[in-house]
Design a protein around this motif. Structure first.
Motif, mmCIF file in Angstrom:
data_model
loop_
_atom_site.group_PDB
_atom_site.id
_atom_site.type_symbol
_atom_site.label_atom_id
_atom_site.label_comp_id
_atom_site.label_asym_id
_atom_site.label_seq_id
_atom_site.Cartn_x
_atom_site.Cartn_y
_atom_site.Cartn_z
ATOM 1 N N ALA A 1 -1.645 -10.275 -0.441
ATOM 2 C CA ALA A 1 -2.962 -11.176 -0.663
ATOM 3 C C ALA A 1 -4.140 -10.920 0.340
ATOM 4 C CB ALA A 1 -2.603 -12.603 -0.392
ATOM 5 N N VAL A 2 -3.473 -10.289 1.505
ATOM 6 C CA VAL A 2 -4.822 -10.066 2.481
ATOM 7 C C VAL A 2 -5.371 -8.464 2.048
ATOM 8 C CG1 VAL A 2 -5.110 -9.173 4.878
ATOM 9 C CG2 VAL A 2 -3.538 -11.066 4.713
ATOM 10 N N ILE A 3 -4.556 -7.872 1.324
ATOM 11 C CA ILE A 3 -5.169 -6.581 0.974
ATOM 12 C C ILE A 3 -6.202 -6.548 -0.323
ATOM 13 C CG2 ILE A 3 -4.669 -4.336 -0.424
ATOM 14 C CD1 ILE A 3 -2.106 -4.366 1.549
ATOM 15 N N LEU A 4 -5.649 -7.458 -1.319
ATOM 16 C CA LEU A 4 -6.492 -7.882 -2.318
ATOM 17 C C LEU A 4 -7.764 -8.952 -1.960
ATOM 18 C CD1 LEU A 4 -3.858 -9.088 -4.950
ATOM 19 C CD2 LEU A 4 -5.331 -7.131 -4.820
ATOM 20 N N THR A 5 -7.736 -9.583 -0.711
ATOM 21 C CA THR A 5 -9.027 -10.315 -0.310
ATOM 22 C C THR A 5 -9.927 -9.383 0.245
ATOM 23 O OG1 THR A 5 -7.460 -12.267 0.041
ATOM 24 C CG2 THR A 5 -9.556 -12.124 1.058
ATOM 25 N N GLN A 6 -9.528 -8.433 0.855
ATOM 26 C CA GLN A 6 -10.151 -7.509 1.464
ATOM 27 C C GLN A 6 -10.770 -6.650 0.475
ATOM 28 O OE1 GLN A 6 -8.163 -5.289 4.370
ATOM 29 N NE2 GLN A 6 -8.150 -6.869 6.130
ATOM 30 N N ALA A 7 -10.081 -6.249 -0.473
ATOM 31 C CA ALA A 7 -10.714 -5.472 -1.667
ATOM 32 C C ALA A 7 -11.865 -6.101 -2.253
ATOM 33 C CB ALA A 7 -9.757 -4.976 -2.734
ATOM 34 N N VAL A 8 -11.471 -7.385 -2.457
ATOM 35 C CA VAL A 8 -12.556 -8.391 -3.294
ATOM 36 C C VAL A 8 -13.741 -8.534 -2.529
ATOM 37 C CG1 VAL A 8 -12.999 -10.556 -4.249
ATOM 38 C CG2 VAL A 8 -10.944 -9.625 -4.881
#
Length: 77
Positions: A61-68
């Protein structure tokens, strides 16, 4: 008098039978203890597995948030 033979022939076997029965009872108790311990270990492993998956999901979730957020920063305004 006892019928069916000499007591000296039967008594040694009776002692061995009692030892075998005692050994079997002890083994049953030991296997029951091992089974209880394995049940507790399995329960602990299941809890640990749940925590591990929650950690994995959190990292994803953290990685996806940073990607977004990275994509939104480069988007035209």
């Amino acid at each position: 008098m006892a019928t069916g033979g000499s007591r000296y022939l039967k008594e040694p076997f009776a002692v061995h039978e009692q030892r075998m029965e005692a050994t079997e009872r002890i083994m049953e108790l030991q296997f029951a203890q091992v089974d209880q311990r394995l049940s507790r270990i399995e329960t602990m492993i299941e809890g640990l597995e749940r925590r591990l998956w929650m950690t994995v999901y959190g990292v994803v979730a953290v990685i996806l948030t940073q990607a977004v957020q990275g994509v939104l920063d480069f988007a035209p305004k």
